[in-house]
Each structure stands twice: as C-alpha cells, then as structure tokens.
Scaffold this motif. Structure first.
Motif, PDB file in Angstrom:
ATOM      1  N   TYR A  14       0.838  -1.196   0.000  1.00 20.04           N
ATOM      2  CA  TYR A  14       0.000   0.000   0.000  1.00 20.04           C
ATOM      3  C   TYR A  14       0.876   1.251   0.000  1.00 20.04           C
ATOM      4  O   TYR A  14       1.939   1.278   0.636  1.00 20.04           O
ATOM      5  CB  TYR A  14      -0.891   0.018   1.246  1.00 20.04           C
ATOM      6  CG  TYR A  14      -1.725  -1.214   1.439  1.00 20.04           C
ATOM      7  CD1 TYR A  14      -2.856  -1.452   0.656  1.00 20.04           C
ATOM      8  CD2 TYR A  14      -1.390  -2.154   2.412  1.00 20.04           C
ATOM      9  CE1 TYR A  14      -3.619  -2.588   0.841  1.00 20.04           C
ATOM     10  CE2 TYR A  14      -2.153  -3.296   2.607  1.00 20.04           C
ATOM     11  CZ  TYR A  14      -3.263  -3.511   1.818  1.00 20.04           C
ATOM     12  OH  TYR A  14      -4.017  -4.643   1.994  1.00 20.04           O
ATOM     13  N   VAL A  15       0.406   2.282  -0.677  1.00 19.36           N
ATOM     14  CA  VAL A  15       1.094   3.565  -0.688  1.00 19.36           C
ATOM     15  C   VAL A  15       0.067   4.675  -0.544  1.00 19.36           C
ATOM     16  O   VAL A  15      -1.132   4.471  -0.781  1.00 19.36           O
ATOM     17  CB  VAL A  15       1.920   3.766  -1.982  1.00 19.36           C
ATOM     18  CG1 VAL A  15       3.062   2.765  -2.045  1.00 19.36           C
ATOM     19  CG2 VAL A  15       1.040   3.647  -3.215  1.00 19.36           C
ATOM     20  N   ASP A 151       5.350   6.235  -8.114  1.00 14.77           N
ATOM     21  CA  ASP A 151       5.605   7.583  -8.619  1.00 14.77           C
ATOM     22  C   ASP A 151       4.750   7.905  -9.834  1.00 14.77           C
ATOM     23  O   ASP A 151       4.121   8.966  -9.917  1.00 14.77           O
ATOM     24  CB  ASP A 151       7.081   7.746  -8.974  1.00 14.77           C
ATOM     25  CG  ASP A 151       7.998   7.646  -7.762  1.00 14.77           C
ATOM     26  OD1 ASP A 151       7.478   7.625  -6.639  1.00 14.77           O
ATOM     27  OD2 ASP A 151       9.223   7.580  -7.951  1.00 14.77           O
ATOM     28  N   GLN A 152       4.737   7.002 -10.795  1.00 15.30           N
ATOM     29  CA  GLN A 152       3.985   7.264 -12.017  1.00 15.30           C
ATOM     30  C   GLN A 152       2.478   7.276 -11.753  1.00 15.30           C
ATOM     31  O   GLN A 152       1.745   8.079 -12.333  1.00 15.30           O
ATOM     32  CB  GLN A 152       4.332   6.225 -13.087  1.00 15.30           C
ATOM     33  CG  GLN A 152       5.757   6.310 -13.605  1.00 15.30           C
ATOM     34  CD  GLN A 152       6.764   5.588 -12.720  1.00 15.30           C
ATOM     35  OE1 GLN A 152       6.418   4.988 -11.710  1.00 15.30           O
ATOM     36  NE2 GLN A 152       8.031   5.646 -13.104  1.00 15.30           N
ATOM     37  N   THR A 153       2.008   6.386 -10.880  1.00 16.45           N
ATOM     38  CA  THR A 153       0.574   6.359 -10.574  1.00 16.45           C
ATOM     39  C   THR A 153       0.144   7.639  -9.885  1.00 16.45           C
ATOM     40  O   THR A 153      -0.916   8.204 -10.176  1.00 16.45           O
ATOM     41  CB  THR A 153       0.232   5.133  -9.705  1.00 16.45           C
ATOM     42  OG1 THR A 153       0.674   3.946 -10.373  1.00 16.45           O
ATOM     43  CG2 THR A 153      -1.264   5.040  -9.469  1.00 16.45           C
ATOM     44  N   ALA A 154       0.972   8.127  -8.963  1.00 20.73           N
ATOM     45  CA  ALA A 154       0.652   9.387  -8.298  1.00 20.73           C
ATOM     46  C   ALA A 154       0.618  10.532  -9.298  1.00 20.73           C
ATOM     47  O   ALA A 154      -0.288  11.370  -9.287  1.00 20.73           O
ATOM     48  CB  ALA A 154       1.666   9.672  -7.196  1.00 20.73           C
ATOM     49  N   SER A 155       1.610  10.577 -10.193  1.00 18.26           N
ATOM     50  CA  SER A 155       1.667  11.661 -11.177  1.00 18.26           C
ATOM     51  C   SER A 155       0.438  11.655 -12.083  1.00 18.26           C
ATOM     52  O   SER A 155      -0.033  12.715 -12.499  1.00 18.26           O
ATOM     53  CB  SER A 155       2.940  11.535 -12.031  1.00 18.26           C
ATOM     54  OG  SER A 155       4.074  11.887 -11.285  1.00 18.26           O
ATOM     55  N   MET A 156      -0.076  10.487 -12.388  1.00 17.92           N
ATOM     56  CA  MET A 156      -1.204  10.397 -13.314  1.00 17.92           C
ATOM     57  C   MET A 156      -2.561  10.499 -12.631  1.00 17.92           C
ATOM     58  O   MET A 156      -3.527  10.969 -13.233  1.00 17.92           O
ATOM     59  CB  MET A 156      -1.152   9.070 -14.082  1.00 17.92           C
ATOM     60  CG  MET A 156      -0.110   9.002 -15.176  1.00 17.92           C
ATOM     61  SD  MET A 156      -0.250  10.288 -16.442  1.00 17.92           S
ATOM     62  CE  MET A 156      -1.946  10.092 -16.955  1.00 17.92           C
ATOM     63  N   LEU A 164      -3.801   9.751  -2.423  1.00 23.32           N
ATOM     64  CA  LEU A 164      -4.244   8.600  -3.202  1.00 23.32           C
ATOM     65  C   LEU A 164      -3.885   7.326  -2.447  1.00 23.32           C
ATOM     66  O   LEU A 164      -2.708   6.985  -2.309  1.00 23.32           O
ATOM     67  CB  LEU A 164      -3.564   8.604  -4.582  1.00 23.32           C
ATOM     68  CG  LEU A 164      -3.922   7.448  -5.512  1.00 23.32           C
ATOM     69  CD1 LEU A 164      -5.364   7.581  -5.998  1.00 23.32           C
ATOM     70  CD2 LEU A 164      -2.962   7.394  -6.696  1.00 23.32           C
ATOM     71  N   PHE A 165      -4.902   6.633  -1.969  1.00 21.88           N
ATOM     72  CA  PHE A 165      -4.691   5.350  -1.291  1.00 21.88           C
ATOM     73  C   PHE A 165      -4.704   4.265  -2.355  1.00 21.88           C
ATOM     74  O   PHE A 165      -5.739   3.955  -2.935  1.00 21.88           O
ATOM     75  CB  PHE A 165      -5.780   5.123  -0.250  1.00 21.88           C
ATOM     76  CG  PHE A 165      -5.720   3.779   0.432  1.00 21.88           C
ATOM     77  CD1 PHE A 165      -4.507   3.196   0.760  1.00 21.88           C
ATOM     78  CD2 PHE A 165      -6.890   3.112   0.759  1.00 21.88           C
ATOM     79  CE1 PHE A 165      -4.455   1.961   1.397  1.00 21.88           C
ATOM     80  CE2 PHE A 165      -6.853   1.873   1.399  1.00 21.88           C
ATOM     81  CZ  PHE A 165      -5.635   1.300   1.721  1.00 21.88           C
ATOM     82  N   LEU A 166      -3.535   3.701  -2.622  1.00 23.29           N
ATOM     83  CA  LEU A 166      -3.380   2.747  -3.719  1.00 23.29           C
ATOM     84  C   LEU A 166      -2.956   1.390  -3.196  1.00 23.29           C
ATOM     85  O   LEU A 166      -1.970   1.268  -2.467  1.00 23.29           O
ATOM     86  CB  LEU A 166      -2.337   3.271  -4.717  1.00 23.29           C
ATOM     87  CG  LEU A 166      -1.971   2.339  -5.872  1.00 23.29           C
ATOM     88  CD1 LEU A 166      -3.162   2.130  -6.798  1.00 23.29           C
ATOM     89  CD2 LEU A 166      -0.773   2.888  -6.653  1.00 23.29           C
TER      90      LEU A 166
END
Length: 362
Positions: A14-15, A151-156, A164-166
C-alpha cells in the motif's frame, strides 16, 4: 510526494502519495516522419537538444542519459502500436534529485504529449492507471531503474486536496480527503539537496533483498505477511533480510492506520506514524542519511507533530507535519541546524496536495 508507504510498492503493498503543485511541461508537435526529437529548456533560457532518433531504432540503453526517459516512453508506446514522430520541448520547475519523482513527472508528461500528437483524447480516470504502467515500464526496462509503480501512478492519478490510497497489487485506488488547511496544519518539505552516489544501487539491492526474502518464505510478495505473522517470518530469515521484511510489513500497517485516521478527519494524530516510518527506514531499511536524520530530528524538536524521509532514500527530501503557526519556527530551526552541521542549506517549501498530470491544448 509520498505521505507514507515507502518501498512497499514493489512488494505489492500500500502507498499513500499526493501530487505536488510543481509542474513539468512537454510541448509537442507531430512530425510527418517517425523521428523523435527532444529538447529541454532550462530556467536560464538555454536549450539542450538531443540527437533525433528513429522510433523504430529505440532499444534499452540507447539513447542514454536524460534523453533515455522520453525515449523510453516512445519505446513503450511503440509496443502499443503508437509510433508517430514528434518534436518535444520540455521545461518545468520540478526539483530534480530531491526524491520527489521528477523522472515520473517527465515520463507522464511525455506520455500524454505523445498520445496527443498521435490523435488520442485525454485519458479518463479509467485509462490513467494503464498510462502510469507504461511510464513505469519505460523507467524499469528502458532506463534500467527498478522503481515500483508509486511515482507514475501518483503523477497520473492524484486529485487536488486528496491523498491517493493505492493497493499496488490489485490496482484499487481511493481518493482520501486531506484538508490540511482546515486542520490548521501544513506539510513542510525539506529538500536536503543531497543525492548520494549509491542511491540507485542501494535501491536495487533492497528490492532484490525483499524479493529473495519472499522466495525463501514461499510467498508471492511481502504483502502476504500479516502483522501478526511477522515474528514467525523473521525467525526463518537470514540476518541481513529480516530487517527489510520488518520494515515492509510494518510500513504497510502504518499506511492502513494513517488512512483510518484521515477518514476520521484526524490528521494531527498521523504524526507518530510518520515518526515510526522514519525510524524504520533509518534502522531497518538503512536508507537514511545524516542530512535526512538531522532534518527530521530538528523538525520534531522545533514543533512538528511528526516527520519522516520520503522517497527512495540515500538523500533527497524529508517531510514534516507542522501546525501552520509553527512553520516559520521549524524552518528557521532546520536551516540553523544545517548551518551548524556544515551542510548545504536545504530548500524548504510547503507541500500542497494538487492535481496530477493533464493536457493543455490552448
């Protein structure tokens, strides 16, 4: 920027990131041929031009250097059937070498630009995770940096005013409100302006260590160890791998605890979890530095409710959760501590949860 959840992404965990207001822009014009031309525009007005390259000729390792990042995106898109030529000019104010995902910002901006040049509409919320994975593939397989998907998921995918809870394994994402202003709080970013030479090798060593530990435990990823199963897992692992596992398992638990507190509108009480995260990265994952430790310790003693290093480690930035009326005092204390230690003065700014990547056609 990652609020919490460090080195958990490549362990299927989780991030909890949010996008910063800093921006990197990729201006694009389609070409009639299949060449990719890339230039950067510096803050001093100077243009740095890479040699144009045939998209069909792109392969990992060529080109190298800074041009590898946009070229890697074109390479990943080529495998999706998108191989139209384009001219790119890149500029922005995202700090590089600060552990704030400047490479992901570059990759995501270029991906959106090249998709636009090829006639694709701006992606909706369902398409954005796929684009993030393409950008990650460019960094992993073309550039050769073994980052996770954070990083890329947060940027997008980040939305202003939220974290963003991923869940990296399932791809499930949830926007969690993060109203710092209403809580009378701020996130202070402390860029130590230090990047140690072994950052990439150290990152790779730790990723390989966690993968080896998972294999020894007979599980797909360290995500599969629940907190209550940690003591037993640690007894079966070699001495050098046990601390890595302890960090990942406890860090996943801390992410879930922070999400619970945020959903209860209790931002102030995430401070101790930020502190525990830093201690774990310093002592178990061993990726902190004297500069990061000084930033964290000084911020806490000057009034921060919690602080931790953020990013891959070995330099970069720390974040501190501070009451709004204490920010100036914390900034002064951190700057003075760096001066007294003979360190380069840190760069300080407020981290504002902002919108992720988008397209501007005006």
């Amino acid at each position: 920027m990652n609020l919490i959840g460090e080195h958990t992404d490549y362990n299927d965990g989780y991030v909890l990131p949010f996008a910063l207001p800093h921006r990197l822009a990729a201006a694009v014009a389609p070409r009639a041929d299949t060449l990719l031309s890339v230039a950067t525009l510096g803050s001093d007005g100077r243009i740095q031009q890479a040699e144009p390259i045939e998209i069909a000729a792109l392969h990992p390792g060529s080109p190298s250097g800074w041009a590898a990042y946009p070229a890697g995106v074109a390479w990943a898109l080529r495998d999706q059937g998108i191989d139209k030529g384009a001219d790119l000019v890149i500029a922005g104010d995202v700090p590089t070498g600060a552990g704030l995902s400047s490479s992901a910002a570059l990759e995501c901006a270029v991906t959106l630009a090249l998709l636009g040049a090829a006639g694709h509409p701006e992606p909706d919320e369902h398409d954005r995770p796929h684009i993030a994975r393409l950008a990650q593939r460019a960094e992993n397989e073309f550039v050769g940096v073994p980052t996770g998907a954070l990083d890329q998921t947060a940027s997008m995918c980040c939305v202003a005013g939220n974290v963003l809870f991923l869940d990296v394994r399932s791809g499930a994402a949830e926007q969690v409100p993060f109203d710092l202003e209403r809580a009378g709080l701020r996130i202070l970013v402390i860029d130590t302006r230090v990047k140690h030479a072994h950052s990439e090798s150290g990152y790779g060593d730790r990723r390989r260590g966690t993968e080896k530990a998972a294999a020894l435990l007979g599980i797909d990823a360290l995500r599969d160890i629940p907190p209550e199963g940690l003591p037993e897992a640690l007894t079966t692992l070699p001495e050098d791998l046990a601390p890595l596992v302890r960090h990942v398992v406890t860090e996943n638990a801390r992410v879930l605890d922070v999400v619970t507190l945020l959903k209860q509108d209790d931002i102030a009480n995430i401070g101790p979890l930020l502190d525990a995260s830093h201690t774990s990265m310093r002592d178990d994952y061993r990726i902190s530095t004297p500069e990061l430790d000084l930033a964290v310790d000084t911020a806490r003693s000057a009034g921060a409710l919690g602080a931790r290093m953020t990013g891959g480690g070995f330099g970069g930035s720390a974040i501190a959760l501070v009451p709004s009326n204490e920010q100036q005092a914390v900034e002064k204390a951190v700057t003075a501590a760096f001066d007294d230690a003979g360190f380069r003065r840190p760069r300080l700014f407020t981290g504002v949860p902002s919108a992720g990547a988008g397209r501007d056609t005006t």
